[in-house]
Motif scaffolding. Sequence first.
Motif, PDB file in Angstrom:
ATOM      1  N   ALA A  16       0.853  -1.192   0.065  1.00 15.38           N
ATOM      2  CA  ALA A  16      -0.155  -0.089   0.056  1.00 15.38           C
ATOM      3  C   ALA A  16       0.834   1.298  -0.064  1.00 15.38           C
ATOM      4  N   VAL A  17       1.836   1.396   0.863  1.00 14.73           N
ATOM      5  CA  VAL A  17       2.800   2.510   0.963  1.00 14.73           C
ATOM      6  C   VAL A  17       3.677   2.600  -0.234  1.00 14.73           C
ATOM      7  N   LEU A  18       3.934   1.521  -0.982  1.00 13.83           N
ATOM      8  CA  LEU A  18       4.523   1.708  -2.392  1.00 13.83           C
ATOM      9  C   LEU A  18       3.692   2.175  -3.437  1.00 13.83           C
ATOM     10  N   GLN A  19       2.523   1.587  -3.268  1.00 13.31           N
ATOM     11  CA  GLN A  19       1.369   2.290  -4.378  1.00 13.31           C
ATOM     12  C   GLN A  19       0.989   3.906  -4.006  1.00 13.31           C
ATOM     13  N   ALA A  20       1.244   4.178  -2.810  1.00 10.68           N
ATOM     14  CA  ALA A  20       1.014   5.307  -2.528  1.00 10.68           C
ATOM     15  C   ALA A  20       2.226   6.231  -2.868  1.00 10.68           C
ATOM     16  N   ALA A  21       3.464   5.897  -2.826  1.00 12.12           N
ATOM     17  CA  ALA A  21       4.536   6.765  -3.162  1.00 12.12           C
ATOM     18  C   ALA A  21       4.473   6.710  -4.994  1.00 12.12           C
ATOM     19  N   ASP A  22       4.038   5.547  -5.517  1.00 10.26           N
ATOM     20  CA  ASP A  22       4.153   5.583  -7.076  1.00 10.26           C
ATOM     21  C   ASP A  22       2.949   6.473  -7.634  1.00 10.26           C
ATOM     22  N   LEU A  23       1.968   6.337  -6.772  1.00  9.63           N
ATOM     23  CA  LEU A  23       0.733   7.526  -7.214  1.00  9.63           C
ATOM     24  C   LEU A  23       1.312   9.001  -6.954  1.00  9.63           C
ATOM     25  N   ALA A  24       2.016   9.246  -6.060  1.00  8.22           N
ATOM     26  CA  ALA A  24       2.539  10.656  -5.965  1.00  8.22           C
ATOM     27  C   ALA A  24       3.617  10.974  -6.921  1.00  8.22           C
ATOM     28  N   LEU A  25       4.329   9.741  -7.328  1.00  9.25           N
ATOM     29  CA  LEU A  25       5.329   9.938  -8.431  1.00  9.25           C
ATOM     30  C   LEU A  25       4.542  10.331 -10.088  1.00  9.25           C
ATOM     31  N   TYR A  26       3.557   9.664 -10.142  1.00  7.91           N
ATOM     32  CA  TYR A  26       2.828   9.958 -11.525  1.00  7.91           C
ATOM     33  C   TYR A  26       2.228  11.615 -11.220  1.00  7.91           C
ATOM     34  N   SER A  27       1.811  11.736  -9.902  1.00  6.17           N
ATOM     35  CA  SER A  27       1.185  13.368  -9.564  1.00  6.17           C
ATOM     36  C   SER A  27       2.224  14.335 -10.202  1.00  6.17           C
ATOM     37  N   ALA A  28       3.754  13.888  -9.680  1.00  4.71           N
ATOM     38  CA  ALA A  28       4.709  14.876  -9.993  1.00  4.71           C
ATOM     39  C   ALA A  28       5.003  14.931 -11.359  1.00  4.71           C
ATOM     40  N   LYS A  29       5.003  13.700 -12.023  1.00  2.09           N
ATOM     41  CA  LYS A  29       5.120  13.839 -13.598  1.00  2.09           C
ATOM     42  C   LYS A  29       3.963  14.618 -14.272  1.00  2.09           C
ATOM     43  N   TYR A  30       2.796  14.301 -13.762  1.00  2.00           N
ATOM     44  CA  TYR A  30       1.674  15.279 -14.317  1.00  2.00           C
ATOM     45  C   TYR A  30       1.733  16.755 -13.936  1.00  2.00           C
ATOM     46  N   MET A  31       2.273  17.124 -12.920  1.00  2.00           N
ATOM     47  CA  MET A  31       2.381  18.476 -12.507  1.00  2.00           C
ATOM     48  C   MET A  31       3.574  19.344 -13.122  1.00  2.00           C
ATOM     49  N   GLY A  32       4.228  18.775 -14.207  1.00  2.00           N
ATOM     50  CA  GLY A  32       5.464  18.949 -15.026  1.00  2.00           C
ATOM     51  C   GLY A  32       6.737  18.714 -14.814  1.00  2.00           C
ATOM     52  N   SER A  33       6.847  17.530 -13.967  1.00  2.00           N
ATOM     53  CA  SER A  33       8.257  16.896 -13.979  1.00  2.00           C
ATOM     54  C   SER A  33       9.243  17.581 -13.137  1.00  2.00           C
ATOM     55  N   ASN A  34      10.336  16.888 -12.924  1.00  2.00           N
ATOM     56  CA  ASN A  34      11.470  17.666 -11.939  1.00  2.00           C
ATOM     57  C   ASN A  34      10.708  18.183 -10.571  1.00  2.00           C
ATOM     58  N   LYS A  35      10.037  17.351 -10.140  1.00  4.00           N
ATOM     59  CA  LYS A  35       9.312  17.556  -8.777  1.00  4.00           C
ATOM     60  C   LYS A  35       9.425  16.564  -7.688  1.00  4.00           C
ATOM     61  N   VAL A  36       9.043  16.769  -6.440  1.00  5.67           N
ATOM     62  CA  VAL A  36       8.662  15.995  -5.467  1.00  5.67           C
ATOM     63  C   VAL A  36       7.465  16.163  -4.941  1.00  5.67           C
ATOM     64  N   MET A  37       6.862  15.036  -5.085  1.00  8.80           N
ATOM     65  CA  MET A  37       5.109  15.131  -4.401  1.00  8.80           C
ATOM     66  C   MET A  37       5.112  14.049  -3.287  1.00  8.80           C
TER      67      MET A  37
END
Length: 561
Positions: free
Chosen positions: A527-548
Amino acid sequence: MSLHDKQLDNLPLVLIIDDSPEYLTMLSDILRNNNYSVCAAGNKPAALAALAGNTPDLILLDVKMPDMDGYEFCRHLKSTERDRDIPVIFISGLGDASDKVKGFKAGGIDFIAKPFHMAEVLARVATHIDLNRLQKQLAKQNIRLQQEITERRQAEAELKTHKSLLEETVDRRTAELKNVNEELQHEIAERRRVEDALENANFKLHSMVYEYGLRHHRVSLFNQMSEHLQMCNSLEEAYPVINQFTQKIIPRIPGALFIMHPGNNLLEAVTSWGKAIRGKKVFSPEDCLALQKKEMHVTAASTPDISCTHLTGAAESDCLCVPLLAQREILGMLYLQKPPVSSSARSAYEDSSPEFGPDTQQQALTLAHYLSLALSNIKLQISLRQQAYRDPLTGLFNRRYLEETLKREIYRAQRHRTPLGIIMLDLDRFRDFNNTYGHGAGDLVLHELGQFLQNNVRKEDVACRYGGEEFTLILPGASLDVTRNRAETLRQKVQQMKVYYNDRTLDQITTSAGVAIFPEHGPTGEAVLQAADLALYSAKYMGSNKVMVSGNGTSDYRKTT
């Protein structure tokens, strides 16, 4: 040429069983060129016919053949009294760890994946043939020692019987010749002579019994040490075992074990015993004459001009250096230091000379050979484990290791009630990067990023290649703030990396990262791995080169996508 004809060469005999004529020819030629007798079999009937003649020293066995299963053939081989001690190395195109485990369970001692490097095949064949022959020699020596002990016990019983009969004869003659003084004196002198001879014989007998008992004891110690070393999973686990048994095999002599570090080409003392050893604890192979000659060297106190330069200070006694070699490669060195001769009383069997005696030198050579084989085997096992858990391109742990480690760390975090941080890291626009510079440049970037992560994580952290250009970091004990700050620091440092390919500097590399922690963002590791993966995709969606961070904008991302 039959199996029997090949053994007439007095060379190690290797039976190759493989349905591929190309592999049979290649392996046969290489092994023959390296002083091995070879018998090749392309199917099950040919293999059984070859084994019916004589017993080979080693079998190279293909796992999958049209008319037989290599695992079943090995199990059948190990069930027979005649052939069960033949070492079997599996050769297969199946390189998965489960296939290797199945091979070991079937009775194999090693597993070589196709395609293979012939240097590796030769090294493994030589190692296992040497180990098998050494075990056979030890078994034969043990049988001979048992026979000799039995014979000496019989001889001692016979001597006791003869002594009893002789005493009866002397007593009878003494009673008969009381009145004849000259004859009496003669009988007394004769009796004394016989008693002296018996005493000398008894002393020699006890000396021989002691010597063979000592040999048997040493063989037993070598066997025990071999069993303990086989259970070691790392070199660090082996060092205390070597320390313990070396003091028993060569007692009352201080010494140390030096191990070669390939990274800096230096030898370092990893364990020592007895009084403080002379000389340097870290030195170059050029400072030791034994390592230069690749044979045992004695530095005598009487000839300091031919001493090893790693020995410092005044030479109070002899020093012995024995190299540990595997295929002429230096693994380390066994060092022994003769203590000063004491004026106190010593055992009649103790080596009290100021020099190393032949028996001690022979024991040192035998011990060094044992240690070379054991350390080489442990290094081979470590290499096999690394191949099963390491990503070959980046050098990081693979996804399989990640899944196993995450379960273990989640359980530890639950037990100690501590947080566990997860960072999912992804290279931005990696597909465009590959299309622009080619896959060779892409592989180089992945390799450089893997090295960067290894050098920029804590010792307790775990860095893995999750798949493709995606990486995962496990941070035991890290809070949310610490995990987020670590992710941001890594992101900034990656931007500063410069990667050169074909004499040109590649475009700037950037990464996006998703952060989550246990137990705040999930009750399980998945579950934690999936949450981090979802946050990663959010960072990519928000313009990349980010930490979410998980939960910060990720819900909006889910609605949008």
